[in-house]
Structure formats: C-alpha cells, structure tokens
Design an enzyme around this catalytic site. Sequence first.
Site, PDB file in Angstrom:
ATOM      1  N   GLU A 161      -7.097   8.551   6.408  1.00 46.96           N
ATOM      2  CA  GLU A 161      -7.322   9.202   7.703  1.00 46.96           C
ATOM      3  C   GLU A 161      -7.771  10.662   7.585  1.00 46.96           C
ATOM      4  OE1 GLU A 161      -4.009   8.644  10.354  1.00 46.96           O
ATOM      5  OE2 GLU A 161      -4.190   6.469  10.312  1.00 46.96           O
ATOM      6  N   TYR A 208      -4.354   1.948  15.902  1.00 43.70           N
ATOM      7  CA  TYR A 208      -3.129   2.053  16.697  1.00 43.70           C
ATOM      8  C   TYR A 208      -3.351   1.916  18.195  1.00 43.70           C
ATOM      9  CZ  TYR A 208      -0.632   3.364  12.497  1.00 43.70           C
ATOM     10  OH  TYR A 208      -0.062   3.335  11.249  1.00 43.70           O
ATOM     11  N   ASN A 266      -7.477   1.938   9.948  1.00 42.54           N
ATOM     12  CA  ASN A 266      -6.157   2.061  10.576  1.00 42.54           C
ATOM     13  C   ASN A 266      -6.366   2.023  12.075  1.00 42.54           C
ATOM     14  OD1 ASN A 266      -5.214   2.419   8.008  1.00 42.54           O
ATOM     15  ND2 ASN A 266      -4.471   4.518   8.320  1.00 42.54           N
ATOM     16  N   ARG A 287       0.856  -1.182   0.000  1.00 42.23           N
ATOM     17  CA  ARG A 287       0.000   0.000   0.000  1.00 42.23           C
ATOM     18  C   ARG A 287       0.895   1.236   0.000  1.00 42.23           C
ATOM     19  NH1 ARG A 287      -2.403   3.032   4.715  1.00 42.23           N
ATOM     20  NH2 ARG A 287      -3.923   4.403   3.756  1.00 42.23           N
ATOM     21  N   GLU A 309      -3.563  -0.058   8.141  1.00 38.62           N
ATOM     22  CA  GLU A 309      -2.370   0.289   8.922  1.00 38.62           C
ATOM     23  C   GLU A 309      -2.512  -0.233  10.334  1.00 38.62           C
ATOM     24  OE1 GLU A 309      -1.171   4.440   9.176  1.00 38.62           O
ATOM     25  OE2 GLU A 309      -1.581   4.704   7.033  1.00 38.62           O
ATOM     26  N   HIS A 355      -2.632  10.903   0.852  1.00 38.06           N
ATOM     27  CA  HIS A 355      -2.072  10.676   2.186  1.00 38.06           C
ATOM     28  C   HIS A 355      -1.416  11.994   2.615  1.00 38.06           C
ATOM     29  CE1 HIS A 355      -0.716   7.251   5.011  1.00 38.06           C
ATOM     30  NE2 HIS A 355      -0.380   8.371   5.610  1.00 38.06           N
TER      31      HIS A 355
HETATM   32  C1  FCB Z   1      -1.001   7.194  10.753  1.00 34.43           C
HETATM   33  C2  FCB Z   1      -0.577   7.705   9.393  1.00 34.43           C
HETATM   34  C3  FCB Z   1       0.750   7.172   8.927  1.00 34.43           C
HETATM   35  C4  FCB Z   1       1.743   7.061  10.055  1.00 34.43           C
HETATM   36  C5  FCB Z   1       1.145   6.324  11.224  1.00 34.43           C
HETATM   37  C6  FCB Z   1       2.085   6.128  12.377  1.00 34.43           C
HETATM   38  O1  FCB Z   1      -1.834   8.123  11.350  1.00 34.43           O
HETATM   39  O2  FCB Z   1      -1.539   7.367   8.429  1.00 34.43           O
HETATM   40  O3  FCB Z   1       1.205   7.981   7.878  1.00 34.43           O
HETATM   41  O4  FCB Z   1       2.207   8.293  10.388  1.00 34.43           O
HETATM   42  O5  FCB Z   1       0.011   7.008  11.683  1.00 34.43           O
END
Ligand code: FCB
Length: 477
Positions: free
Chosen positions: A181, A311, A309, A92, A382, A136
């Site tokens: 995002e 985290y 995405n 990607r 992600e 992006h």
């Molecule tokens: C996300 C972004 C990516 C990277 C990660 C850690 O928010 O999409 O570009 O910075 O975080």
Amino acid sequence: MSNPASPPAVGVVDDRPPLTFPPGFLWGAATAAYQIEGAAAEGGRTPSIWDTFSHTPGRVVEGHTGDVACDHYHRLGSDVALMAELGLRSYRFSVSWPRVQPGGTGPANAEGLDFYRRLVDELLGHGIEPWLTLYHWDLPQSLEDVGGWPARDTAARFADYATLVADALGDRVRYWTTLNEPWCSAFLGYGSGVHAPGRSDGADAVRAGHHLMLGHGLAVQALRAARPTAEVGVTVNLYPVTPASAAPADVDAARRIDGLANRFFLDPLLRGSYPADLMADLAKVTDFGHVRDGDLATISTPLDVVGVNYYSRHVVAAPDPDAEPEPYWRAPSCWPGSEDVRFVTRGVPVTDMNWEIDAPGLVETLRRVHEEYTDLPLYVTENGSAFVDEVVDGRVDDTDRLAYFDAHLRAAHEAIEAGVPLRGYFAWSLMDNFEWAWGYTKRFGMVHVDYDSQVRIPKSSARWYAEVIRRNGLAAQ
Ligand code: FCB
C-alpha cells in the site's frame, strides 16, 4: 451478485448454491511485522518510524505502541501451529527492515534474518506457502532522519535491503511483494500525517509516492538478479470511486480522487506513465521535478503478480463550503490538490472503522485492474473488517466479520467468473493486532488476542474460514 445485506448467520440455513474456487486457489491470511511482532528492542532491531511515531504523545489512540504487540516474535512456533490448525495454505507476513538491517544501511543483522528463517522453515514444515512482503511501513528511523521517502536515496537503500533479504531467504520463499500500500506510506505518512512519520506536506507526499515506486522497481530488479525464479509483485490498496450524483462537478471530484487513490500507482507501475489529468490536478502542489529520465521505465519493470488490498468504496462529491468537518484522515489532507472534495456516506452498514461494507466494489476493482491494466495473475492480498468482539465463555462469535468475509468471497468468485485471473485470497488479519493510529482499539483478526495474557482464541470466522479452505469454496448449508 454478492449481497452483504443478507449474510448467512451462524447456524442459519443458507440456501445459496455452493461456490467452488479454481483448483490450487491460494487461501491465506496476512499480518505485518510492526503490527504483531513486538520485541521492538530485541535481537539487534533498531527503531522504525512507527516506533518513533507511536512513542510520540498524541499520535496513536491511547498511546498504544508496537513494543509488545502480539508478542509473535516469541510465539512463532505456536502461531504457525495455529495457522496449520486452521488449514491455511499460505501466510503473508512482512519483514521488519530495521530488524534485518539495523539503521537501514550496511550489513545484515544475522539474528534478525534468523528469526525470519525460522518462521519460513516452520511454515514450510507445515506445508504453508510463505508470502513475504518487504515493506509494510516500518522504515528505519535513521533513513527518515536523512529525508525518508521524499528523498530519492531511500529508493536505492530499499533495493539494497531487498538484495540482502533475497540472499538470505530466496532459497525458500517463492512469493515476494515489494511494497504494501504505497498510497498509505506516501499520503497518510507525508500528506495527512496520521501515519508515521507524521509529516504533512503535499509535495513531499507526491515525492514519497514516486520514490516508493522507484524503490519498488529497483527492488524488483534486485530480487530477479538474486533469485531468477522468484514470483515478484507489489500490493496496492484500491477503491472504486463513485460520484455522489451524475452532476459534472461530482463526476469530476470522483475523477480527481480516483487519480490520487488508484491511478497515481496503477499507471506508473503497470503502464510506465503518470496520468496527464492527475499531473494537471497536482500542478499547484508540485512540478514533478523529482521525476528523472528512466524512472518510469524502472517503476514499470515487469511483474509476475499483482496484489490488491480491498476494504471499501469512496463516494465523493464536489466541494461544498458548508460541508461537515473532515474525517480523521483528512486533516491536514491526504488528498493534495483535491483537499476540498467531499467524502459522502451513504448510510449503508459500516464496520467498526466506519468503512462502508461494499462487496460488489471488490468485483469492480478486480475487473478494472484486469480489464484496464494487466493480464497478470491477481491476488487479494488483504480483505477484512474490524468489529467489536466479545469473549463469552471463551468463545468469540463474530458473525459480522464472518458475513463480511462471506460476501467478499462471493464477490471474488464473481470476479473469477467474469474472467479475472484471481489466484488467491488473504484474509486480513490472522489475528487481532496493532491497528496503526488506532492502536489496539480496532480488532481485525480471525483469531482473538488477549493483549494481557497473549491467549489466542480462534473466532467463529476462523473456524468458518478453515471450512472454506477445506472445501475450496463456500458451502450450501
Ligand atoms: C491496510 C493495512 C493493514 C491493516 C488494514 C486494516 O491498509 O495494509 O496493515 O492495517 O489496512
């Protein structure tokens, strides 16, 4: 239940059962143009908002810029060879808008498109599925100069750009993501100002969010018109938002932040409406006069896939006048109308970004999207972690990152068992790169990059991931 507290250290016997993913599960890794390409002023590329922002003193840690980054623009061949060596099934990447359409309007720049044509052909030649993201975060600076995303016209410009890329690459790219995002573009770019273009105005942030989604909807229509067989989606960054206690004020704080972080995007994109409670929360920020008849129908143009995405989780509490100073992303604020909600830390392990590690949150997030919003195939576009890495004797033994991936893949598997149509997973990131406002100080890569020599060293997590891909799952050791 996935358990980040008991990771499998490298070389230690892991007696958990093997987990196999569904046949055809798409294993990949992700990057973004400005974070890796470099060659900022080559091949006809013009500046993006990130060039301007990173060259503005005080905006990025240590004054780092993406001028050279990982020099991927000049190392495309060896970088794709490395992907092939790791066995990636998909890659990607994002297209730099000012590289393929300098200035953000008008004709295509053939040299810019050629770079992506070569990249895609190289990927296909190695049996790697290209997954293309159109946006992006690198808006052409000239479009920011005439208003940026708070201006409605930017949405139309984005659709023109989508057509131009689809005309050039549509014959060889199957998977298309419009935006990456949009929360970050809108609320970090125009709300808190910690991301480019660095503006801080709550109403502009809300307008930017709307026009990003409008641009998305128009781009979906443009892509379908240009390539009827394209698989089109969008990528949103989602967080479970948990109240710090069962007290009604904390529960309400969680509702507000969930509204801004998640439902601001999920509802318009997948249901064609803004949530009423969110609009009420934002009443003192904006009257939503920028929303025109028909916009929400455009925004909710049907998709083929949804990218998530993931985290971390947000844990929040009601406002407290004696609270700690705000973390970096909240000054002024990326939470317009809810600036005083407190973000609480729980004391659980964190990454080098100070983001709490919460693999069960991935199960929750994927289940929510599927159970509350859509039956469409989902992809984790992600997921990953920054840790401080050390090169010792030419090796990087990143056990923390490996454990993070392991825990989140177990969570992804759990979501599949719970009925989520999860079809693929992209590790963030293929290699260390320019981490936005943090510059090169945060490393997310599975491949270590020495920014002086540009030498790449696959870390332990990369070797481990290659084995995961080979087995289509996690081994019992
Ligand atoms: C996300 C972004 C990516 C990277 C990660 C850690 O928010 O999409 O570009 O910075 O975080």
